[in-house]
Design a protein around this motif. Sequence first.
Motif, short mmCIF file in Angstrom:
data_model
loop_
_atom_site.label_atom_id
_atom_site.label_comp_id
_atom_site.label_asym_id
_atom_site.label_seq_id
_atom_site.Cartn_x
_atom_site.Cartn_y
_atom_site.Cartn_z
N VAL A 288 -34.55 -1.88 0.22
CA VAL A 288 -33.59 -1.02 0.23
C VAL A 288 -33.26 -0.58 -1.33
CG1 VAL A 288 -30.94 -0.67 0.14
CG2 VAL A 288 -31.74 -2.27 2.20
N TYR A 289 -33.56 -1.37 -1.94
CA TYR A 289 -33.33 -1.45 -3.67
C TYR A 289 -34.53 -0.04 -3.83
CZ TYR A 289 -32.72 -1.75 -9.00
OH TYR A 289 -33.22 -1.03 -9.88
N PHE A 290 -35.80 -0.40 -3.61
CA PHE A 290 -36.69 0.65 -4.58
C PHE A 290 -36.88 1.58 -3.74
CE2 PHE A 290 -38.37 -3.68 -5.93
CZ PHE A 290 -38.44 -3.66 -6.85
N GLN A 291 -37.07 1.55 -2.04
CA GLN A 291 -36.68 2.43 -0.99
C GLN A 291 -35.76 3.70 -0.95
OE1 GLN A 291 -39.83 2.40 -2.53
NE2 GLN A 291 -41.41 2.08 -0.63
N VAL A 292 -34.89 3.05 -1.38
CA VAL A 292 -33.41 4.28 -0.85
C VAL A 292 -32.92 4.22 -2.62
CG1 VAL A 292 -31.65 4.27 0.29
CG2 VAL A 292 -33.45 3.42 1.49
N ALA B 70 -43.29 -3.02 12.14
CA ALA B 70 -42.18 -2.62 11.27
C ALA B 70 -41.38 -3.31 10.40
CB ALA B 70 -41.64 -2.08 12.61
N CYS B 71 -41.39 -4.85 10.74
CA CYS B 71 -40.86 -5.30 9.67
C CYS B 71 -41.42 -5.70 8.79
CB CYS B 71 -40.30 -6.78 10.32
SG CYS B 71 -38.93 -7.69 9.23
N ILE B 72 -43.22 -5.41 8.75
CA ILE B 72 -44.00 -5.41 7.24
C ILE B 72 -43.72 -4.63 6.70
CG2 ILE B 72 -46.23 -5.75 7.47
CD1 ILE B 72 -46.59 -8.16 9.44
N ASP B 73 -43.91 -3.24 7.55
CA ASP B 73 -43.44 -1.21 6.88
C ASP B 73 -42.48 -1.53 6.77
OD1 ASP B 73 -46.47 -1.72 7.68
OD2 ASP B 73 -46.63 -0.78 9.10
N LEU B 74 -41.52 -1.77 6.39
CA LEU B 74 -39.88 -1.68 5.72
C LEU B 74 -40.23 -0.96 4.85
CD1 LEU B 74 -37.45 -1.76 7.10
CD2 LEU B 74 -37.00 -4.15 6.02
N TYR B 75 -41.23 -1.36 4.13
CA TYR B 75 -41.20 0.21 2.22
C TYR B 75 -41.67 0.97 2.82
CZ TYR B 75 -40.31 -4.40 -0.57
OH TYR B 75 -39.71 -5.35 -1.65
N GLU B 76 -42.43 1.30 3.62
CA GLU B 76 -42.74 2.67 3.97
C GLU B 76 -42.36 3.32 4.58
OE1 GLU B 76 -47.36 4.53 5.83
OE2 GLU B 76 -46.55 2.60 5.62
N ASP C 138 -40.53 6.43 3.84
CA ASP C 138 -41.10 8.17 4.10
C ASP C 138 -40.74 8.74 5.75
OD1 ASP C 138 -43.20 7.96 2.22
OD2 ASP C 138 -44.25 6.61 3.77
N CYS C 139 -39.70 7.62 6.53
CA CYS C 139 -39.22 8.04 7.50
C CYS C 139 -37.89 8.47 7.52
CB CYS C 139 -39.08 6.61 8.44
SG CYS C 139 -41.20 6.67 8.80
N PHE C 140 -37.30 7.78 6.13
CA PHE C 140 -35.25 7.21 6.22
C PHE C 140 -34.95 8.44 4.00
CE2 PHE C 140 -31.26 5.54 4.36
CZ PHE C 140 -30.95 5.74 4.98
N ALA C 141 -35.86 7.74 4.05
CA ALA C 141 -34.62 8.35 1.88
C ALA C 141 -36.05 9.80 2.32
CB ALA C 141 -35.19 7.77 0.97
N ARG C 142 -37.01 9.75 2.12
CA ARG C 142 -37.29 11.10 2.04
C ARG C 142 -37.33 12.36 2.94
NH1 ARG C 142 -43.31 9.61 -0.46
NH2 ARG C 142 -42.82 9.04 -2.29
N PRO C 143 -37.09 11.78 3.93
CA PRO C 143 -37.20 13.23 5.10
C PRO C 143 -35.79 13.06 5.20
CG PRO C 143 -38.43 11.27 6.37
CD PRO C 143 -38.55 11.10 4.25
N VAL C 144 -34.86 12.55 5.31
CA VAL C 144 -33.80 12.91 5.98
C VAL C 144 -32.46 12.94 4.02
CG1 VAL C 144 -31.77 11.43 7.34
CG2 VAL C 144 -34.12 12.12 8.15
N LEU C 145 -32.78 11.06 4.18
CA LEU C 145 -31.72 11.51 3.25
C LEU C 145 -31.56 12.40 1.95
CD1 LEU C 145 -29.02 9.48 2.31
CD2 LEU C 145 -30.25 7.70 1.00
N VAL C 146 -32.11 12.44 1.06
CA VAL C 146 -32.69 12.79 -0.10
C VAL C 146 -32.39 14.48 0.12
CG1 VAL C 146 -33.95 13.57 -1.95
CG2 VAL C 146 -33.20 11.00 -1.24
#
Length: 146
Positions: A95-99, A42-48, A52-60
């Motif tokens: 956080v910067y690049f993915q959110v 989970a920590c290794i995959d934080l960018y994904e 894919d689990c926060f910015a694209r499906p929920v936040l944006v």
Amino acid sequence: MTADVPCAAIPPLLLRTVPETAGPLAELFRIPADGAVLSEDACIDLYEILLDCFARPVLVPQLASAAPDAGLLDRCWGFVERVVDHPSEHVSGAVYFQVLEQLLDAEGLVAAAWPHMRPRTRARTLRMLDFYGVRVHGINDRWARR
């Protein structure tokens, strides 16, 4: 304070703060979300996870909505505020690049997010806008007139 959130605790924090991420998390890891956020990957995959689990499906989608859920947006930006200035470059970069950079993908996203952002997130967003030379009316357009 971000130093109190170890990298491994960020995915569980996301799920607790924004339970709307449960479906995408379960889909990404192919196990229930509560187990997914505890996996050693989970920590290794934080960018994904953040994209894919926060910015694209929920936040944006909420930011782009004609009738956004203000409570959900407050929770989303509360989560971001906890980790935006994390001492680990892996976390702060994710956080910067993915959110935050996702706010540049469509007109109006920064303005929609701004009222829900907290101080550290706003400061980081202003630096990002300045770096890219993006001016947003009512947020950082005062420098455009110089």
